[in-house]
Design a protein around this motif. Sequence first.
Motif, PDB file in Angstrom:
ATOM      1  N   ASP A   1       1.050  -1.382   0.075  1.00 12.79           N
ATOM      2  CA  ASP A   1      -0.028  -0.002  -0.167  1.00 12.79           C
ATOM      3  C   ASP A   1       0.414   0.990  -0.130  1.00 12.79           C
ATOM      4  OD1 ASP A   1      -1.732  -1.598   0.210  1.00 12.79           O
ATOM      5  OD2 ASP A   1      -2.089  -1.390   1.715  1.00 12.79           O
ATOM      6  N   ASP A   2       2.116   1.398   0.012  1.00 13.55           N
ATOM      7  CA  ASP A   2       3.568   2.369  -0.215  1.00 13.55           C
ATOM      8  C   ASP A   2       2.862   3.027  -0.894  1.00 13.55           C
ATOM      9  OD1 ASP A   2       4.737   3.791   0.788  1.00 13.55           O
ATOM     10  OD2 ASP A   2       6.957   2.294   0.885  1.00 13.55           O
ATOM     11  N   PRO A   3       2.729   4.400  -1.121  1.00 13.12           N
ATOM     12  CA  PRO A   3       2.618   5.434  -2.313  1.00 13.12           C
ATOM     13  C   PRO A   3       3.634   5.129  -3.426  1.00 13.12           C
ATOM     14  CG  PRO A   3       1.848   6.191  -0.174  1.00 13.12           C
ATOM     15  CD  PRO A   3       2.549   5.059   0.284  1.00 13.12           C
ATOM     16  N   ALA A   4       4.952   4.663  -2.482  1.00 10.82           N
ATOM     17  CA  ALA A   4       5.855   4.569  -2.664  1.00 10.82           C
ATOM     18  C   ALA A   4       6.588   3.896  -3.906  1.00 10.82           C
ATOM     19  CB  ALA A   4       7.494   4.971  -2.269  1.00 10.82           C
ATOM     20  N   ARG A   5       6.106   2.561  -3.896  1.00  8.85           N
ATOM     21  CA  ARG A   5       6.040   1.777  -4.830  1.00  8.85           C
ATOM     22  C   ARG A   5       5.481   1.760  -6.730  1.00  8.85           C
ATOM     23  NH1 ARG A   5       7.911  -2.993  -3.123  1.00  8.85           N
ATOM     24  NH2 ARG A   5       6.608  -4.436  -4.267  1.00  8.85           N
ATOM     25  N   GLY A   6       4.243   2.452  -5.939  1.00 12.34           N
ATOM     26  CA  GLY A   6       3.265   3.258  -7.062  1.00 12.34           C
ATOM     27  C   GLY A   6       4.334   3.779  -7.996  1.00 12.34           C
ATOM     28  N   ASN A   7       5.710   4.336  -7.165  1.00 12.33           N
ATOM     29  CA  ASN A   7       6.660   5.515  -8.218  1.00 12.33           C
ATOM     30  C   ASN A   7       7.549   4.907  -9.442  1.00 12.33           C
ATOM     31  OD1 ASN A   7       8.076   8.089  -9.050  1.00 12.33           O
ATOM     32  ND2 ASN A   7       9.111   7.538  -7.190  1.00 12.33           N
ATOM     33  N   THR A   8       7.323   5.249 -10.374  1.00 15.76           N
ATOM     34  CA  THR A   8       8.247   4.433 -11.580  1.00 15.76           C
ATOM     35  C   THR A   8       9.166   5.254 -12.039  1.00 15.76           C
ATOM     36  OG1 THR A   8       6.846   5.184 -13.427  1.00 15.76           O
ATOM     37  CG2 THR A   8       6.138   3.201 -12.041  1.00 15.76           C
ATOM     38  N   ALA A   9       9.134   6.541 -11.423  1.00 20.71           N
ATOM     39  CA  ALA A   9      10.124   7.470 -12.185  1.00 20.71           C
ATOM     40  C   ALA A   9      11.990   6.568 -12.588  1.00 20.71           C
ATOM     41  CB  ALA A   9      10.968   8.455 -10.733  1.00 20.71           C
ATOM     42  N   LEU A  10      12.312   5.421 -10.960  1.00 22.44           N
ATOM     43  CA  LEU A  10      13.805   5.270 -11.527  1.00 22.44           C
ATOM     44  C   LEU A  10      12.877   4.182 -11.973  1.00 22.44           C
ATOM     45  CD1 LEU A  10      14.591   5.770  -7.464  1.00 22.44           C
ATOM     46  CD2 LEU A  10      14.890   7.128  -9.605  1.00 22.44           C
ATOM     47  N   THR A  11      12.441   3.334 -12.154  1.00 25.56           N
ATOM     48  CA  THR A  11      12.213   1.768 -13.337  1.00 25.56           C
ATOM     49  C   THR A  11      11.793   2.095 -14.727  1.00 25.56           C
ATOM     50  OG1 THR A  11       9.504   1.922 -12.608  1.00 25.56           O
ATOM     51  CG2 THR A  11      11.755   0.605 -11.039  1.00 25.56           C
ATOM     52  N   ASP A  12      11.354   3.578 -14.962  1.00 26.59           N
ATOM     53  CA  ASP A  12      10.633   3.622 -16.532  1.00 26.59           C
ATOM     54  C   ASP A  12      11.794   4.997 -16.778  1.00 26.59           C
ATOM     55  OD1 ASP A  12       9.273   2.989 -18.643  1.00 26.59           O
ATOM     56  OD2 ASP A  12       7.284   3.819 -18.037  1.00 26.59           O
ATOM     57  N   LEU A  13      12.781   4.172 -17.303  1.00 28.76           N
ATOM     58  CA  LEU A  13      13.518   5.464 -17.677  1.00 28.76           C
ATOM     59  C   LEU A  13      13.005   6.222 -18.773  1.00 28.76           C
ATOM     60  CD1 LEU A  13      17.367   3.309 -17.317  1.00 28.76           C
ATOM     61  CD2 LEU A  13      15.777   5.115 -15.763  1.00 28.76           C
ATOM     62  N   ALA A  14      12.590   5.430 -19.940  1.00 28.00           N
ATOM     63  CA  ALA A  14      11.325   5.781 -21.086  1.00 28.00           C
ATOM     64  C   ALA A  14      10.845   6.971 -20.906  1.00 28.00           C
ATOM     65  CB  ALA A  14      11.566   4.966 -22.754  1.00 28.00           C
ATOM     66  N   ARG A  15      10.186   6.712 -20.092  1.00 29.09           N
ATOM     67  CA  ARG A  15       9.445   7.581 -19.709  1.00 29.09           C
ATOM     68  C   ARG A  15       9.095   9.017 -18.715  1.00 29.09           C
ATOM     69  NH1 ARG A  15       3.634   6.472 -19.811  1.00 29.09           N
ATOM     70  NH2 ARG A  15       1.613   8.352 -18.600  1.00 29.09           N
ATOM     71  N   THR A  16      10.589   8.579 -18.058  1.00 29.26           N
ATOM     72  CA  THR A  16      11.436  10.201 -17.445  1.00 29.26           C
ATOM     73  C   THR A  16      11.490  10.568 -18.353  1.00 29.26           C
ATOM     74  OG1 THR A  16      11.469   8.307 -15.593  1.00 29.26           O
ATOM     75  CG2 THR A  16      13.152  10.379 -15.054  1.00 29.26           C
ATOM     76  N   SER A  17      12.544  10.386 -19.361  1.00 23.41           N
ATOM     77  CA  SER A  17      13.286  10.984 -20.135  1.00 23.41           C
ATOM     78  C   SER A  17      11.822  12.013 -20.953  1.00 23.41           C
ATOM     79  CB  SER A  17      14.056  10.474 -21.263  1.00 23.41           C
ATOM     80  OG  SER A  17      14.701  10.676 -22.237  1.00 23.41           O
ATOM     81  N   GLU A  18      10.677  11.488 -21.357  1.00 25.90           N
ATOM     82  CA  GLU A  18       9.850  11.626 -22.102  1.00 25.90           C
ATOM     83  C   GLU A  18       9.481  13.246 -21.394  1.00 25.90           C
ATOM     84  OE1 GLU A  18       5.356  11.515 -23.304  1.00 25.90           O
ATOM     85  OE2 GLU A  18       6.708   9.742 -23.330  1.00 25.90           O
ATOM     86  N   ILE A  19       9.376  13.071 -20.113  1.00 22.77           N
ATOM     87  CA  ILE A  19       9.022  14.244 -18.977  1.00 22.77           C
ATOM     88  C   ILE A  19       9.721  15.173 -19.174  1.00 22.77           C
ATOM     89  CG2 ILE A  19       8.373  14.575 -16.812  1.00 22.77           C
ATOM     90  CD1 ILE A  19       7.086  11.080 -16.624  1.00 22.77           C
ATOM     91  N   LYS A  20      11.598  14.676 -19.237  1.00 25.01           N
ATOM     92  CA  LYS A  20      12.271  16.100 -18.755  1.00 25.01           C
ATOM     93  C   LYS A  20      11.977  16.908 -19.746  1.00 25.01           C
ATOM     94  CE  LYS A  20      15.948  14.801 -16.909  1.00 25.01           C
ATOM     95  NZ  LYS A  20      17.442  14.114 -16.381  1.00 25.01           N
ATOM     96  N   GLY A  21      11.886  16.175 -21.286  1.00 23.61           N
ATOM     97  CA  GLY A  21      12.136  17.362 -22.234  1.00 23.61           C
ATOM     98  C   GLY A  21      11.117  17.316 -22.381  1.00 23.61           C
ATOM     99  N   GLN A  22       9.614  16.963 -22.762  1.00 21.16           N
ATOM    100  CA  GLN A  22       8.390  18.191 -22.826  1.00 21.16           C
ATOM    101  C   GLN A  22       8.620  19.054 -21.504  1.00 21.16           C
ATOM    102  OE1 GLN A  22       4.566  16.065 -23.185  1.00 21.16           O
ATOM    103  NE2 GLN A  22       5.891  14.828 -24.051  1.00 21.16           N
ATOM    104  N   THR A  23       9.129  18.798 -19.880  1.00 19.00           N
ATOM    105  CA  THR A  23       8.660  20.146 -19.410  1.00 19.00           C
ATOM    106  C   THR A  23       9.875  20.617 -19.787  1.00 19.00           C
ATOM    107  OG1 THR A  23       8.594  18.330 -17.970  1.00 19.00           O
ATOM    108  CG2 THR A  23       9.654  20.299 -16.968  1.00 19.00           C
ATOM    109  N   ALA A  24      11.274  20.523 -20.214  1.00 21.14           N
ATOM    110  CA  ALA A  24      11.743  22.037 -20.631  1.00 21.14           C
ATOM    111  C   ALA A  24      11.969  22.747 -21.705  1.00 21.14           C
ATOM    112  CB  ALA A  24      13.359  20.795 -20.864  1.00 21.14           C
ATOM    113  N   ALA A  25      11.034  22.035 -22.240  1.00 24.90           N
ATOM    114  CA  ALA A  25      10.822  22.480 -23.186  1.00 24.90           C
ATOM    115  C   ALA A  25       9.703  23.430 -23.029  1.00 24.90           C
ATOM    116  CB  ALA A  25      10.274  21.649 -24.365  1.00 24.90           C
ATOM    117  N   ALA A  26       8.409  23.197 -22.025  1.00 24.74           N
ATOM    118  CA  ALA A  26       7.567  24.168 -21.707  1.00 24.74           C
ATOM    119  C   ALA A  26       8.240  25.475 -20.548  1.00 24.74           C
ATOM    120  CB  ALA A  26       6.565  22.851 -20.568  1.00 24.74           C
ATOM    121  N   VAL A  27       9.010  25.363 -20.162  1.00 27.68           N
ATOM    122  CA  VAL A  27       9.460  26.093 -19.207  1.00 27.68           C
ATOM    123  C   VAL A  27      10.584  27.424 -19.769  1.00 27.68           C
ATOM    124  CG1 VAL A  27      11.158  26.308 -17.468  1.00 27.68           C
ATOM    125  CG2 VAL A  27      10.134  24.413 -17.183  1.00 27.68           C
TER     126      VAL A  27
END
Length: 244
Positions: free
Chosen positions: A100-126
Motif C-alpha cells: 500500500d506504500d505510495p512510493a511503490r507506485g513511483n516509476t521514476a527510477l524504473t521507467d527510464l523512457a517515460r522519465t526522459s520523455e517527461i524531462k524533455g517536455q518539461t524543459a521545452a514548456a519552461v
Amino acid sequence: MPTPRHHLNRQRRRQALSDPPAPGPRAHAARAHAPVALLPEPEPVSEREPEEELDADTPAPARTAARRRRFSPLVVLCLLTLLLGAFAGWAHHRASGLRDDPARGNTALTDLARTSEIKGQTAAAVAALFSYDHADTAPFERAGRTLLTGKAVAQHKALFGGVLAQAARQKTVITTTVTDSAVERIDGDRARVLVYADQSSVSTAGTGKAKSADQGVYAGAMFALDMVRRDGRWLVESIDTFGR
C-alpha cells in the motif's frame, strides 16, 4: 540260640534300611524327557524415560521440580507457537504496508523512457512559458494557452502580471533555459519535476551609452512543476516556487 544264617539276614535288613533305593529305568526315562524351563524373555525397553512417581512422602520442593521437568517441553512448545504466530502477523502487516506504500507506485527510477520523455517536455514548456520577447509576444501567449491547465493558469498570470507591464515599457527580452531537472515522482499520468533554470533579462529601450550600459540581469531559479498527461502531451498543472 541264633545261627550264622540269622546274623546274615539281620545284616542284610540293616543294610537295606540304611541305603536309599537306586533309581529305576522309569525314573531315568522320566528325567531325560522332563521339559527344560526357558529363561523369562526380557521386557521391552521403552525409549521414553519413566515418569517420576510422586507419593505423599515426597517433599514439596521435589514434587515442584518434578512437575517443572515434566511440563517444561510443553511450555517451550507453547512459547514457540506464540512467537511464530506473532512473527507471521507482523510479516503479513509489513507486506501489506509495502503493497500500500505510495512510493511503490513511483516509476521514476524504473521507467527510464517515460522519465526522459517527461524531462524533455518539461524543459521545452519552461523555456516557452518563462521566456518573453517584447517584440514578439505570440510564442509566450501561445504557450500560456496550450501548455497550462488547472490552477497553473492563474499561477502563471500572477508570476508575470507585473513583469509584463514593465517589460513592455523597457522593451525587455527575458530568456529562461533549464540547466537541470529531476523527476521526483511518476504516478500513472501524473508527475512531479524539480527544475533548475538560468534566467536572463535584457532591456533594449535605451539609446547610445544608456543602451550599452544595460548588460542585463542574470539569475538562477529553482521551482517544482506538477505535470499531467493530456492527449499525449505533458501539461503544467501546478507551479510551486517554494514560497517565493
